[in-house]
Design an enzyme around this catalytic site. Structure first.
Site, PDB file in Angstrom:
ATOM      1  N   THR A 119       4.650  -1.439  -1.838  1.00  0.00           N
ATOM      2  CA  THR A 119       5.396  -2.285  -2.776  1.00  0.00           C
ATOM      3  C   THR A 119       6.042  -3.441  -2.019  1.00  0.00           C
ATOM      4  O   THR A 119       5.985  -4.603  -2.449  1.00  0.00           O
ATOM      5  CB  THR A 119       6.473  -1.451  -3.509  1.00  0.00           C
ATOM      6  OG1 THR A 119       5.809  -0.384  -4.199  1.00  0.00           O
ATOM      7  CG2 THR A 119       7.270  -2.286  -4.485  1.00  0.00           C
ATOM      8  N   ASN A 163      -6.222   2.385  -8.237  1.00  0.00           N
ATOM      9  CA  ASN A 163      -5.640   3.705  -8.010  1.00  0.00           C
ATOM     10  C   ASN A 163      -5.997   4.716  -9.095  1.00  0.00           C
ATOM     11  O   ASN A 163      -6.111   5.904  -8.840  1.00  0.00           O
ATOM     12  CB  ASN A 163      -4.126   3.594  -7.871  1.00  0.00           C
ATOM     13  CG  ASN A 163      -3.504   2.664  -8.880  1.00  0.00           C
ATOM     14  OD1 ASN A 163      -3.885   1.492  -8.976  1.00  0.00           O
ATOM     15  ND2 ASN A 163      -2.563   3.165  -9.651  1.00  0.00           N
ATOM     16  N   GLN A 219      -5.225   1.735  -1.746  1.00  0.00           N
ATOM     17  CA  GLN A 219      -6.096   2.881  -2.044  1.00  0.00           C
ATOM     18  C   GLN A 219      -7.379   2.884  -1.231  1.00  0.00           C
ATOM     19  O   GLN A 219      -8.058   3.905  -1.174  1.00  0.00           O
ATOM     20  CB  GLN A 219      -6.446   2.900  -3.536  1.00  0.00           C
ATOM     21  CG  GLN A 219      -5.286   3.252  -4.438  1.00  0.00           C
ATOM     22  CD  GLN A 219      -4.819   4.703  -4.282  1.00  0.00           C
ATOM     23  OE1 GLN A 219      -5.502   5.548  -3.700  1.00  0.00           O
ATOM     24  NE2 GLN A 219      -3.637   4.989  -4.797  1.00  0.00           N
ATOM     25  N   HIS A 236       1.419   6.270   3.187  1.00  0.00           N
ATOM     26  CA  HIS A 236       1.318   7.630   2.633  1.00  0.00           C
ATOM     27  C   HIS A 236       0.054   7.893   1.821  1.00  0.00           C
ATOM     28  O   HIS A 236      -0.127   8.991   1.289  1.00  0.00           O
ATOM     29  CB  HIS A 236       2.569   7.983   1.816  1.00  0.00           C
ATOM     30  CG  HIS A 236       2.692   7.278   0.506  1.00  0.00           C
ATOM     31  ND1 HIS A 236       2.392   7.901  -0.684  1.00  0.00           N
ATOM     32  CD2 HIS A 236       3.075   6.028   0.188  1.00  0.00           C
ATOM     33  CE1 HIS A 236       2.595   7.054  -1.681  1.00  0.00           C
ATOM     34  NE2 HIS A 236       3.015   5.908  -1.172  1.00  0.00           N
ATOM     35  N   THR A 249      16.181  -3.292  12.123  1.00  0.00           N
ATOM     36  CA  THR A 249      15.740  -2.436  13.233  1.00  0.00           C
ATOM     37  C   THR A 249      14.503  -1.631  12.817  1.00  0.00           C
ATOM     38  O   THR A 249      14.465  -1.057  11.731  1.00  0.00           O
ATOM     39  CB  THR A 249      16.889  -1.505  13.672  1.00  0.00           C
ATOM     40  OG1 THR A 249      17.953  -2.342  14.109  1.00  0.00           O
ATOM     41  CG2 THR A 249      16.475  -0.585  14.811  1.00  0.00           C
ATOM     42  N   CYS A 266       3.661  10.469 -21.228  1.00  0.00           N
ATOM     43  CA  CYS A 266       4.068  11.129 -22.460  1.00  0.00           C
ATOM     44  C   CYS A 266       5.588  11.262 -22.456  1.00  0.00           C
ATOM     45  O   CYS A 266       6.150  11.949 -21.615  1.00  0.00           O
ATOM     46  CB  CYS A 266       3.411  12.498 -22.511  1.00  0.00           C
ATOM     47  SG  CYS A 266       3.504  13.248 -24.118  1.00  0.00           S
TER      48      CYS A 266
HETATM   49  N1  PLP Z   1      -0.616  -0.355  -4.853  1.00  0.00           N
HETATM   50  C1  PLP Z   1      -1.447   0.635  -5.209  1.00  0.00           C
HETATM   51  C2  PLP Z   1      -2.872   0.305  -5.521  1.00  0.00           C
HETATM   52  C3  PLP Z   1      -1.003   1.941  -5.291  1.00  0.00           C
HETATM   53  O1  PLP Z   1      -1.832   2.917  -5.652  1.00  0.00           O
HETATM   54  C4  PLP Z   1       0.365   2.200  -4.993  1.00  0.00           C
HETATM   55  C5  PLP Z   1       0.889   3.575  -5.124  1.00  0.00           C
HETATM   56  O2  PLP Z   1       0.471   4.356  -5.946  1.00  0.00           O
HETATM   57  C6  PLP Z   1       1.183   1.146  -4.622  1.00  0.00           C
HETATM   58  C7  PLP Z   1       0.671  -0.127  -4.566  1.00  0.00           C
HETATM   59  C8  PLP Z   1       2.644   1.335  -4.323  1.00  0.00           C
HETATM   60  O3  PLP Z   1       2.820   2.143  -3.210  1.00  0.00           O
HETATM   61  P1  PLP Z   1       4.288   2.516  -2.708  1.00  0.00           P
HETATM   62  O4  PLP Z   1       4.936   3.244  -3.854  1.00  0.00           O
HETATM   63  O5  PLP Z   1       4.073   3.363  -1.532  1.00  0.00           O
HETATM   64  O6  PLP Z   1       5.001   1.276  -2.412  1.00  0.00           O
END
Ligand code: PLP
Length: 379
Positions: A73, A152, A180, A202, A238, A326
Site C-alpha cells: 500500500t 489478487n 501478487q 508478505h 530509521t 457480506c
Molecule cells: N496490491 C495487491 C495486488 C494486493 O493483493 C494487496 C494485498 O492484498 C495489496 C496491494 C496491499 O498489500 P498490503 O496490505 O500489504 O499493503
C-alpha cells in the site's frame, strides 16, 4: 497433516523458515541504528544493503533502484502520489484500470479530489485490460499509467510488456503493482518495461510490515514523508532492519527456488480443479482464463452455492476466501467481479482458492473431499 488446510496464499503467506532464521540475529543481537558510524550500526547498514541487492536481483534492477517501504500500500502511494506530485506541472491525467486493488484505486480517488483526472479502463470477461484501450486513453497531459501485473482475486495477468512499450514510446511513466506476481511468475523490470514496480513482502514468504518500490533511475518521485534522509530521502525514518533482512532473504529464496515453486503451485492448483471437475463438474464455473492466470490462483463459482456459506462451513478444515463481502445479510460483489461483468449469482457463488509453495497433494485431496461434501450438503 495440520488442519485447517491453508489455501489462501494470495491473502498472505507464512514466513519461510529460512527467512525467519535470517531475521533472528537482528531481533536478538544486532540492534544498532544503521545510521550510526560504529560497527553495531555499520553492520546493520550492510544488512540493509545486502537485502537491497537480493531484492534487485529477483526483479533484475540495480540495488540503488530499490526503496524499502512498510507494505505494498505504501509502495503504491509513493509510486502514484509521489509521481503525480513530481509531475503535476507536466499534466494531471492518470490512466488505471477497473480491477486494481484499493491500494491503487483509493490513491487515484484521492488524486481526483486534488484536481487530477483519472481514466479507469474497463476489462474483458476475464479481467484483462486491452493494450489498445491504454493507447487510446493517452492524452497530451497523461503523466502516469498504473496497471497491476496480476490480479489478487482472479489471478489474471495483464499485458504489461505491451503496455510498457506503449508507455515508453509516448514517454509516460508506467507503474505496476506486482504484489501478487513477484515470486510466482517472472517479474523482470526490463522485460516488462516498467518504471515503477510494487513488491509486497508478505505475499512472498517474508513477514508483514515490509514492502519495496522499484524506481527506475531518472523517474521523478516526490517523497510523501519528510525526515532524516534515509532511503535517499524518498522514504525517511530509521530502517526496519529486521523485516528488511527478511524481505531480502525471501527474494533470494524465491529466485533460487523459482522453477520448483512455480511448478508446485500450478500442479496443486490444477489437481484441485481437476478433482472438483471430476466429482461435481456440472456445478463448477471457472471465472479465470487459466492460460493467462497466476499459476496458484483459482477463481471458481459453484452453482447454487453461497460462497460465504461454503467458506464458513468448511473453515475448520480448509481456509479459502470469497469474491464478495457480506454485511448484515447483504451481499456486495467485489469491484473486480463487477468489472468482469459476472452476473450476481455467479459472483455471489465465487470463491478464491490460492495454493502455496508448500501445498501438498494430501492437502489438495483433502480439500477436494471437504469442498465436495460441503457443496452436497449446501445444495
Ligand atoms: N496490491 C495487491 C495486488 C494486493 O493483493 C494487496 C494485498 O492484498 C495489496 C496491494 C496491499 O498489500 P498490503 O496490505 O500489504 O499493503
Amino acid at each position: 497433516m495440520e488442519k485447517p488446510i491453508y489455501l489462501d496464499y494470495n491473502a498472505t503467506t507464512p514466513v519461510d523458515p529460512e527467512v525467519a532464521k535470517e531475521m533472528i540475529p537482528y531481533i536478538e543481537s544486532f540492534y544498532g541504528n544503521p545510521s550510526s558510524s560504529y560497527s553495531l550500526g555499520r553492520s546493520n547498514k550492510e544488512a540493509v544493503e545486502k537485502a537491497r541487492a537480493q531484492v534487485a536481483e529477483l526483479i533484475n534492477c540495480k540495488p540503488e533502484e530499490i526503496i524499502f517501504t512498510s507494505c505494498a500500500t505504501e509502495s503504491n502511494n509513493l509510486a502514484i502520489n509521489g509521481n503525480a506530485m513530481a509531475n503535476s506541472n507536466k499534466g494531471r491525467h492518470i490512466i488505471t484500470s477497473e480491477i486494481e486493488h484499493p491500494a491503487v484505486t483509493e490513491v487515484c480517488k484521492y488524486l481526483s479530489s486534488q484536481g487530477f483526472e483519472i481514466t479507469y479502463l474497463s476489462v474483458d470477461q476475464y479481467g484483462r485490460v486491452d493494450p489498445k484501450d491504454v493507447e487510446n486513453a493517452i492524452r497530451k497531459d497523461t503523466i502516469l499509467i498504473t496497471i497491476m501485473h496480476a490480479n489478487n482475486e482472479v489471478g489474471t495477468i495483464q499485458p504489461i510488456q505491451e503496455i510498457g512499450s506503449i508507455a515508453r514510446k509516448q514517454n509516460i511513466v508506467f507503474h505496476t503493482d506486482a504484489s501478487q506476481s513477484v515470486g510466482k511468475i517472472e517479474t523482470d523490470v526490463n522485460k516488462l518495461g516498467v518504471d515503477l514496480l510494487t513488491i509486497a513482502g508478505h505475499k512472498l514468504y517474508a513477514p508483514k510490515g515490509i514492502g519495496a518500490l522499484y524506481i527506475r533511475k531518472g523517474t521523478q518521485i516526490e517523497n510523501l514523508m519528510h525526515g532524516a534522509g534515509q532511503e535517499k530521502g524518498i522514504r525517511p525514518g530509521t530502517e526496519n532492519v529486521i523485516h528488511t533482512v527478511g524481505l531480502g532473504k525471501a527474494c533470494e529464496v524465491a529466485l533460487r527456488d523459482f522453477k520448483q515453486n512455480q511448478q508446485n503451485i500450478q500442479v496443486s492448483r490444477d489437481r484441485l480443479l481437476n478433482g472438483l471437475v471430476s466429482l461435481i463438474g456440472n456445478q463448477v464455473h471457472v471465472n479465470c482464463n487459466l492460460e493467462n492466470c497466476l499459476p496458484n490462483t483459482l477463481s471458481v463459482a459453484f452453482e447454487n452455492i453461497s460462497a460465504h456459506a461454503l467458506a464458513s462451513f468448511i473453515s475448520n478444515d480448509v481456509l479459502i476466501s470469497t469474491g464478495s463481502a457480506c454485511h448484515s445479510g447483504e451481499t456486495t460483489i467485489s469491484s473486480v467481479l463487477q468489472a468482469m461483468k459476472l452476473d450476481f449469482r455467479t459472483a455471489a457463488a465465487t470463491v478464491r482458492i490460492s495454493t502455496g509453495k508448500h501445498t501438498t497433494k494430501e492437502e489438495i485431496d483433502f480439500a477436494i473431499e471437504v469442498i465436495v461434501n460441503a457443496i452436497k450438503k449446501l445444495t
